[in-house]
Design an enzyme around this catalytic site. Structure first.
Site, PDB file in Angstrom:
ATOM      1  N   ASP A 184       0.601  -1.116   0.165  1.00 25.79           N
ATOM      2  CA  ASP A 184       0.165  -0.128   0.287  1.00 25.79           C
ATOM      3  C   ASP A 184       0.867   1.574   0.115  1.00 25.79           C
ATOM      4  O   ASP A 184       1.369   1.902   1.288  1.00 25.79           O
ATOM      5  CB  ASP A 184      -1.091   0.310   1.338  1.00 25.79           C
ATOM      6  CG  ASP A 184      -2.010   1.219   1.321  1.00 25.79           C
ATOM      7  OD1 ASP A 184      -1.762   1.929   0.526  1.00 25.79           O
ATOM      8  OD2 ASP A 184      -2.706   1.034   2.638  1.00 25.79           O
ATOM      9  N   SER A 205      -3.252  13.857 -14.764  1.00 25.34           N
ATOM     10  CA  SER A 205      -3.935  13.351 -15.951  1.00 25.34           C
ATOM     11  C   SER A 205      -4.679  14.433 -17.257  1.00 25.34           C
ATOM     12  O   SER A 205      -3.940  15.980 -16.214  1.00 25.34           O
ATOM     13  CB  SER A 205      -5.481  12.492 -15.147  1.00 25.34           C
ATOM     14  OG  SER A 205      -6.544  13.211 -15.626  1.00 25.34           O
ATOM     15  N   TYR A 255      -9.569  14.520  -7.750  1.00 20.32           N
ATOM     16  CA  TYR A 255      -8.986  14.073  -7.963  1.00 20.32           C
ATOM     17  C   TYR A 255      -8.184  15.694  -8.874  1.00 20.32           C
ATOM     18  O   TYR A 255      -6.853  14.499  -9.094  1.00 20.32           O
ATOM     19  CB  TYR A 255     -10.325  13.244  -9.585  1.00 20.32           C
ATOM     20  CG  TYR A 255      -8.854  12.734 -10.210  1.00 20.32           C
ATOM     21  CD1 TYR A 255      -8.111  11.245  -9.612  1.00 20.32           C
ATOM     22  CD2 TYR A 255      -8.641  12.857 -11.514  1.00 20.32           C
ATOM     23  CE1 TYR A 255      -7.361  10.424 -11.153  1.00 20.32           C
ATOM     24  CE2 TYR A 255      -8.410  12.451 -12.156  1.00 20.32           C
ATOM     25  CZ  TYR A 255      -7.680  10.854 -11.537  1.00 20.32           C
ATOM     26  OH  TYR A 255      -6.770  10.295 -12.914  1.00 20.32           O
TER      27      TYR A 255
HETATM   28  N1  LIG Z   1      -8.561   5.124 -16.998  1.00 23.44           N
HETATM   29  C1  LIG Z   1      -8.127   7.114 -17.102  1.00 23.44           C
HETATM   30  O1  LIG Z   1      -8.913   7.260 -17.535  1.00 23.44           O
HETATM   31  C2  LIG Z   1      -7.579   7.429 -17.089  1.00 23.44           C
HETATM   32  C3  LIG Z   1      -7.444   9.019 -16.666  1.00 23.44           C
HETATM   33  C4  LIG Z   1      -6.166  10.024 -16.757  1.00 23.44           C
HETATM   34  C5  LIG Z   1      -4.958   9.112 -15.878  1.00 23.44           C
HETATM   35  N2  LIG Z   1      -5.424   7.968 -15.187  1.00 23.44           N
HETATM   36  C6  LIG Z   1      -4.361   7.639 -14.303  1.00 23.44           C
HETATM   37  O2  LIG Z   1      -3.538   6.962 -15.040  1.00 23.44           O
HETATM   38  C7  LIG Z   1      -3.363   5.717 -13.534  1.00 23.44           C
HETATM   39  C8  LIG Z   1      -3.381   4.579 -14.149  1.00 23.44           C
HETATM   40  O3  LIG Z   1      -5.433   4.669 -14.373  1.00 23.44           O
HETATM   41  P1  LIG Z   1      -5.924   2.991 -14.626  1.00 23.44           P
HETATM   42  O4  LIG Z   1      -6.994   3.507 -15.866  1.00 23.44           O
HETATM   43  O5  LIG Z   1      -4.962   2.098 -14.787  1.00 23.44           O
HETATM   44  O6  LIG Z   1      -6.614   2.488 -13.320  1.00 23.44           O
HETATM   45  P2  LIG Z   1      -7.065   1.107 -12.752  1.00 23.44           P
HETATM   46  O7  LIG Z   1      -7.774   1.168 -11.775  1.00 23.44           O
HETATM   47  O8  LIG Z   1      -6.560  -0.218 -13.504  1.00 23.44           O
HETATM   48  O9  LIG Z   1      -5.332   0.918 -12.149  1.00 23.44           O
HETATM   49  C9  LIG Z   1      -4.730   1.522 -10.817  1.00 23.44           C
HETATM   50  C10 LIG Z   1      -4.244   0.883 -10.362  1.00 23.44           C
HETATM   51  O10 LIG Z   1      -2.957   1.358  -9.049  1.00 23.44           O
HETATM   52  C11 LIG Z   1      -4.049   0.280  -8.083  1.00 23.44           C
HETATM   53  N3  LIG Z   1      -3.227   1.569  -6.644  1.00 23.44           N
HETATM   54  C12 LIG Z   1      -4.603   1.552  -6.300  1.00 23.44           C
HETATM   55  N4  LIG Z   1      -4.418   2.271  -5.059  1.00 23.44           N
HETATM   56  C13 LIG Z   1      -3.260   2.129  -4.570  1.00 23.44           C
HETATM   57  C14 LIG Z   1      -1.897   1.697  -3.833  1.00 23.44           C
HETATM   58  N5  LIG Z   1      -2.180   2.598  -1.943  1.00 23.44           N
HETATM   59  N6  LIG Z   1      -1.356   1.212  -3.184  1.00 23.44           N
HETATM   60  C15 LIG Z   1      -0.583   0.586  -4.190  1.00 23.44           C
HETATM   61  N7  LIG Z   1      -1.836   0.323  -5.671  1.00 23.44           N
HETATM   62  C16 LIG Z   1      -2.549   1.214  -5.405  1.00 23.44           C
HETATM   63  C17 LIG Z   1      -4.861  -0.439  -7.881  1.00 23.44           C
HETATM   64  O11 LIG Z   1      -5.348  -1.125  -7.047  1.00 23.44           O
HETATM   65  C18 LIG Z   1      -4.963  -0.115  -9.804  1.00 23.44           C
HETATM   66  O12 LIG Z   1      -4.245  -1.578  -9.631  1.00 23.44           O
HETATM   67  C19 LIG Z   1      -3.775   5.888 -12.630  1.00 23.44           C
HETATM   68  O13 LIG Z   1      -2.981   7.028 -11.788  1.00 23.44           O
HETATM   69  C20 LIG Z   1      -5.131   6.901 -13.196  1.00 23.44           C
HETATM   70  O14 LIG Z   1      -5.550   7.785 -11.718  1.00 23.44           O
HETATM   71  C21 LIG Z   1      -6.133   7.535 -15.919  1.00 23.44           C
END
Ligand SMILES: NC(=O)c1ccc[n+]([C@@H]2O[C@H](COP(=O)([O-])OP(=O)(O)OC[C@H]3O[C@@H](n4cnc5c(N)ncnc54)[C@H](O)[C@@H]3O)[C@@H](O)[C@H]2O)c1
Length: 246
Positions: A54, A134, A147
Protein backbone atom coordinates in the site's frame (compact mmCIF):
# COMPACT_ATOMS: atom_id res chain seq x y z
CA UNK A 1 15.87 -3.29 -27.07
CA UNK A 2 15.30 0.10 -25.55
CA UNK A 3 15.44 -0.68 -21.82
CA UNK A 4 17.89 -3.56 -21.91
CA UNK A 5 18.88 -4.83 -18.44
CA UNK A 6 17.57 -1.70 -16.72
CA UNK A 7 15.65 -2.12 -13.46
CA UNK A 8 12.24 -0.44 -13.08
CA UNK A 9 9.77 -0.16 -10.25
CA UNK A 10 6.28 0.12 -11.75
CA UNK A 11 3.38 0.97 -9.42
CA UNK A 12 -0.27 0.21 -10.09
CA UNK A 13 1.21 -2.70 -12.03
CA UNK A 14 -1.91 -4.86 -12.05
CA UNK A 15 -4.24 -2.10 -13.25
CA UNK A 16 -5.22 -1.36 -16.85
CA UNK A 17 -2.24 0.82 -17.78
CA UNK A 18 0.10 -0.89 -15.34
CA UNK A 19 -0.26 -4.40 -16.80
CA UNK A 20 0.42 -3.21 -20.33
CA UNK A 21 3.40 -1.15 -19.14
CA UNK A 22 4.97 -4.10 -17.34
CA UNK A 23 4.52 -6.23 -20.47
CA UNK A 24 6.11 -3.58 -22.74
CA UNK A 25 8.99 -2.97 -20.33
CA UNK A 26 9.75 -6.72 -20.20
CA UNK A 27 9.61 -6.86 -24.01
CA UNK A 28 12.14 -4.00 -24.12
CA UNK A 29 14.56 -6.02 -21.96
CA UNK A 30 13.93 -4.45 -18.55
CA UNK A 31 13.83 -6.09 -15.14
CA UNK A 32 10.57 -5.10 -13.43
CA UNK A 33 9.39 -4.87 -9.83
CA UNK A 34 5.61 -4.77 -10.20
CA UNK A 35 3.87 -3.15 -7.25
CA UNK A 36 0.17 -3.22 -6.44
CA UNK A 37 -2.12 -3.57 -3.42
CA UNK A 38 -2.57 -7.27 -4.05
CA UNK A 39 -0.33 -9.52 -6.14
CA UNK A 40 -1.70 -12.89 -5.02
CA UNK A 41 -1.17 -15.57 -7.65
CA UNK A 42 1.32 -13.51 -9.68
CA UNK A 43 4.49 -15.54 -10.24
CA UNK A 44 8.00 -14.24 -9.67
CA UNK A 45 10.69 -14.91 -12.31
CA UNK A 46 14.32 -13.94 -13.00
CA UNK A 47 13.23 -10.66 -14.56
CA UNK A 48 10.02 -10.00 -12.67
CA UNK A 49 9.31 -9.35 -9.00
CA UNK A 50 5.70 -8.85 -7.88
CA UNK A 51 5.45 -6.86 -4.64
CA UNK A 52 2.28 -6.24 -2.60
CA UNK A 53 2.32 -2.79 -1.03
CA UNK A 54 0.00 0.00 0.00
CA UNK A 55 1.99 2.95 -1.33
CA UNK A 56 0.39 5.39 1.10
CA UNK A 57 2.33 3.64 3.89
CA UNK A 58 5.96 4.65 4.45
CA UNK A 59 7.04 1.22 5.64
CA UNK A 60 5.51 -0.51 2.59
CA UNK A 61 7.27 1.92 0.25
CA UNK A 62 10.66 1.36 1.90
CA UNK A 63 10.12 -2.38 1.55
CA UNK A 64 9.40 -2.03 -2.19
CA UNK A 65 12.75 -0.39 -2.86
CA UNK A 66 14.84 -2.56 -0.56
CA UNK A 67 13.30 -5.74 -2.03
CA UNK A 68 13.87 -4.50 -5.59
CA UNK A 69 17.47 -3.56 -4.88
CA UNK A 70 18.08 -6.86 -3.12
CA UNK A 71 16.90 -8.87 -6.13
CA UNK A 72 18.18 -6.76 -9.03
CA UNK A 73 21.06 -4.87 -7.33
CA UNK A 74 20.15 -1.46 -8.76
CA UNK A 75 17.17 0.78 -9.52
CA UNK A 76 17.26 2.69 -12.81
CA UNK A 77 13.71 3.89 -13.00
CA UNK A 78 10.42 4.48 -11.23
CA UNK A 79 7.08 4.66 -13.04
CA UNK A 80 4.22 5.80 -10.82
CA UNK A 81 0.96 4.59 -12.33
CA UNK A 82 -1.02 3.71 -9.17
CA UNK A 83 -3.96 5.99 -8.58
CA UNK A 84 -7.62 6.19 -7.64
CA UNK A 85 -10.53 7.97 -9.28
CA UNK A 86 -13.22 10.23 -7.87
CA UNK A 87 -16.84 9.93 -8.91
CA UNK A 88 -18.09 13.31 -10.07
CA UNK A 89 -19.32 15.02 -6.89
CA UNK A 90 -20.44 18.61 -6.21
CA UNK A 91 -17.82 20.31 -4.03
CA UNK A 92 -20.19 20.85 -1.10
CA UNK A 93 -20.71 17.07 -0.90
CA UNK A 94 -17.02 16.08 -0.90
CA UNK A 95 -16.07 14.78 2.54
CA UNK A 96 -12.74 15.63 4.09
CA UNK A 97 -12.11 11.89 4.31
CA UNK A 98 -12.60 11.40 0.54
CA UNK A 99 -10.45 14.47 -0.25
CA UNK A 100 -7.63 13.20 1.95
CA UNK A 101 -7.82 9.66 0.58
CA UNK A 102 -7.54 10.87 -3.02
CA UNK A 103 -4.65 13.20 -2.14
CA UNK A 104 -2.92 10.42 -0.21
CA UNK A 105 -2.99 7.89 -3.06
CA UNK A 106 -2.50 10.26 -6.01
CA UNK A 107 -0.06 12.83 -4.54
CA UNK A 108 1.47 11.57 -1.31
CA UNK A 109 2.27 8.08 -2.63
CA UNK A 110 4.33 9.47 -5.55
CA UNK A 111 6.16 11.69 -3.03
CA UNK A 112 6.95 8.62 -0.90
CA UNK A 113 8.09 6.48 -3.84
CA UNK A 114 10.24 9.26 -5.34
CA UNK A 115 11.79 9.96 -1.95
CA UNK A 116 12.66 6.28 -1.56
CA UNK A 117 13.98 5.85 -5.13
CA UNK A 118 16.24 8.90 -5.32
CA UNK A 119 19.02 7.71 -2.97
CA UNK A 120 19.57 4.62 -5.18
CA UNK A 121 19.63 6.77 -8.31
CA UNK A 122 21.96 9.40 -6.83
CA UNK A 123 24.37 6.68 -5.83
CA UNK A 124 24.41 5.35 -9.42
CA UNK A 125 24.62 8.85 -10.94
CA UNK A 126 21.57 8.34 -13.15
CA UNK A 127 17.89 7.56 -13.05
CA UNK A 128 14.50 8.24 -14.57
CA UNK A 129 11.13 8.88 -12.99
CA UNK A 130 7.80 9.17 -14.77
CA UNK A 131 4.65 10.09 -12.87
CA UNK A 132 1.19 9.60 -14.35
CA UNK A 133 -1.09 12.59 -13.84
CA UNK A 134 -4.14 13.31 -16.01
CA UNK A 135 -5.19 15.57 -18.87
CA UNK A 136 -8.05 16.63 -16.58
CA UNK A 137 -5.61 18.91 -14.78
CA UNK A 138 -5.29 20.84 -18.06
CA UNK A 139 -8.97 20.56 -19.04
CA UNK A 140 -10.98 19.93 -15.87
CA UNK A 141 -14.30 18.13 -15.87
CA UNK A 142 -17.03 19.22 -13.42
CA UNK A 143 -17.12 17.37 -10.11
CA UNK A 144 -13.63 15.86 -10.24
CA UNK A 145 -12.37 18.52 -7.84
CA UNK A 146 -10.18 16.43 -5.51
CA UNK A 147 -8.87 14.17 -8.28
CA UNK A 148 -7.83 17.10 -10.44
CA UNK A 149 -6.15 18.85 -7.51
CA UNK A 150 -4.23 15.67 -6.74
CA UNK A 151 -3.00 15.38 -10.34
CA UNK A 152 -2.07 19.07 -10.51
CA UNK A 153 0.05 18.53 -7.40
CA UNK A 154 1.73 15.56 -9.09
CA UNK A 155 2.71 17.66 -12.10
CA UNK A 156 4.12 20.52 -9.99
CA UNK A 157 5.92 18.07 -7.73
CA UNK A 158 7.45 16.30 -10.75
CA UNK A 159 8.72 19.57 -12.23
CA UNK A 160 10.14 20.59 -8.84
CA UNK A 161 12.03 17.29 -8.75
CA UNK A 162 13.18 17.64 -12.36
CA UNK A 163 15.03 20.85 -11.53
CA UNK A 164 16.30 19.57 -8.19
CA UNK A 165 17.63 16.28 -9.56
CA UNK A 166 19.00 17.37 -12.96
CA UNK A 167 22.51 17.81 -11.57
CA UNK A 168 22.47 14.17 -10.46
CA UNK A 169 21.58 12.90 -13.93
CA UNK A 170 18.05 12.00 -12.85
CA UNK A 171 15.24 12.87 -15.28
CA UNK A 172 11.65 13.40 -14.11
CA UNK A 173 8.70 13.60 -16.51
CA UNK A 174 4.92 13.33 -16.50
CA UNK A 175 2.42 11.58 -18.75
CA UNK A 176 -1.10 13.04 -18.85
CA UNK A 177 -3.44 10.35 -20.16
CA UNK A 178 -6.74 11.32 -21.72
CA UNK A 179 -9.86 9.22 -21.02
CA UNK A 180 -8.57 5.67 -21.15
CA UNK A 181 -10.33 2.38 -21.68
CA UNK A 182 -9.66 0.80 -18.25
CA UNK A 183 -11.79 -0.07 -15.23
CA UNK A 184 -11.06 3.35 -13.79
CA UNK A 185 -12.96 5.26 -16.46
CA UNK A 186 -16.37 4.18 -15.18
CA UNK A 187 -15.45 5.40 -11.70
CA UNK A 188 -15.31 9.04 -12.87
CA UNK A 189 -19.04 9.10 -13.64
CA UNK A 190 -21.52 10.55 -11.17
CA UNK A 191 -22.86 7.84 -8.85
CA UNK A 192 -26.29 7.80 -10.50
CA UNK A 193 -24.97 7.85 -14.11
CA UNK A 194 -25.35 5.13 -16.74
CA UNK A 195 -21.69 4.18 -16.99
CA UNK A 196 -21.69 2.54 -20.44
CA UNK A 197 -23.64 5.41 -21.99
CA UNK A 198 -21.30 7.98 -20.38
CA UNK A 199 -18.28 6.21 -21.81
CA UNK A 200 -19.45 6.95 -25.36
CA UNK A 201 -21.49 10.11 -24.97
CA UNK A 202 -19.04 11.99 -22.76
CA UNK A 203 -15.59 10.45 -22.71
CA UNK A 204 -15.11 9.15 -26.25
CA UNK A 205 -16.77 12.22 -27.71
CA UNK A 206 -14.35 14.47 -25.84
CA UNK A 207 -11.32 13.06 -27.71
CA UNK A 208 -10.65 14.88 -31.01
CA UNK A 209 -8.93 11.81 -32.49
CA UNK A 210 -12.18 9.94 -31.93
CA UNK A 211 -11.35 7.03 -29.65
CA UNK A 212 -10.53 6.31 -26.05
CA UNK A 213 -6.86 6.07 -25.09
CA UNK A 214 -5.65 2.45 -24.85
CA UNK A 215 -3.28 1.15 -22.17
CA UNK A 216 -0.76 0.41 -24.94
CA UNK A 217 -0.73 4.12 -25.92
CA UNK A 218 0.35 4.95 -22.36
CA UNK A 219 2.82 2.06 -22.15
CA UNK A 220 4.51 3.15 -25.40
CA UNK A 221 4.88 6.72 -24.16
CA UNK A 222 6.45 5.42 -20.95
CA UNK A 223 8.94 3.28 -22.89
CA UNK A 224 9.96 6.39 -24.83
CA UNK A 225 10.34 8.65 -21.77
CA UNK A 226 12.40 6.02 -19.93
CA UNK A 227 14.60 5.20 -22.93
CA UNK A 228 17.83 6.84 -24.09
CA UNK A 229 15.81 8.42 -26.92
CA UNK A 230 14.53 10.83 -24.26
CA UNK A 231 17.96 11.43 -22.73
CA UNK A 232 17.57 15.23 -22.91
CA UNK A 233 13.90 15.30 -21.87
CA UNK A 234 13.16 16.31 -18.29
CA UNK A 235 10.43 18.35 -16.58
CA UNK A 236 8.15 17.73 -19.54
CA UNK A 237 4.48 16.83 -19.52
CA UNK A 238 3.51 14.53 -22.38
CA UNK A 239 -0.21 14.58 -23.14
CA UNK A 240 -1.22 11.14 -24.42
CA UNK A 241 -4.80 12.14 -24.90
CA UNK A 242 -5.88 12.15 -28.56
CA UNK A 243 -6.00 15.94 -28.42
CA UNK A 244 -8.39 16.17 -25.46
CA UNK A 245 -6.19 18.86 -23.86
CA UNK A 246 -6.25 21.24 -26.84
N1 LIG B 1 -8.39 5.57 -16.91
C1 LIG B 1 -8.41 6.85 -17.22
O1 LIG B 1 -9.29 7.34 -17.90
C2 LIG B 1 -7.32 7.75 -16.71
C3 LIG B 1 -7.21 9.04 -17.27
C4 LIG B 1 -6.19 9.89 -16.82
C5 LIG B 1 -5.31 9.44 -15.86
N2 LIG B 1 -5.43 8.19 -15.33
C6 LIG B 1 -4.45 7.79 -14.34
O2 LIG B 1 -3.74 6.68 -14.85
C7 LIG B 1 -3.27 5.83 -13.79
C8 LIG B 1 -3.64 4.38 -14.07
O3 LIG B 1 -5.02 4.28 -14.19
P1 LIG B 1 -5.77 2.98 -14.76
O4 LIG B 1 -6.78 3.51 -15.68
O5 LIG B 1 -4.80 1.95 -15.20
O6 LIG B 1 -6.53 2.53 -13.43
P2 LIG B 1 -6.69 1.11 -12.72
O7 LIG B 1 -7.71 1.34 -11.66
O8 LIG B 1 -6.92 0.05 -13.73
O9 LIG B 1 -5.26 0.90 -12.06
C9 LIG B 1 -4.82 1.59 -10.92
C10 LIG B 1 -4.01 0.61 -10.06
O10 LIG B 1 -3.48 1.32 -8.91
C11 LIG B 1 -3.53 0.44 -7.80
N3 LIG B 1 -3.53 1.19 -6.54
C12 LIG B 1 -4.50 2.03 -6.07
N4 LIG B 1 -4.18 2.47 -4.85
C13 LIG B 1 -2.98 1.92 -4.52
C14 LIG B 1 -2.14 1.97 -3.37
N5 LIG B 1 -2.48 2.70 -2.29
N6 LIG B 1 -1.00 1.26 -3.37
C15 LIG B 1 -0.65 0.50 -4.44
N7 LIG B 1 -1.41 0.40 -5.56
C16 LIG B 1 -2.56 1.10 -5.59
C17 LIG B 1 -4.86 -0.31 -8.00
O11 LIG B 1 -4.90 -1.50 -7.24
C18 LIG B 1 -4.88 -0.54 -9.50
O12 LIG B 1 -4.32 -1.78 -9.87
C19 LIG B 1 -3.90 6.42 -12.52
O13 LIG B 1 -2.94 7.22 -11.85
C20 LIG B 1 -5.02 7.27 -13.04
O14 LIG B 1 -5.34 8.33 -12.14
C21 LIG B 1 -6.41 7.34 -15.74
Amino acid sequence: MRLENEVYVVTGALGGMGKETVKRFLEEGAFVAAVDLNVDGVEESDRFLPIAADLTKEEDVEKVFSATNEKFERIDGLVNIAGIAQSATPIEEVSLEDWEKIMRVNSTAPFLTCRAAVPYMKKQGNGVIVNIASISMVRPRPGLNAYIASKGATVSFSQALAIELAEYGIRVNVVNPGPADTNMLAQFSAKEADVEATKDSIFKKSVPLGRLIKPIDIANSLVYLCSKEAAIVTGSVLNVDGGRGI
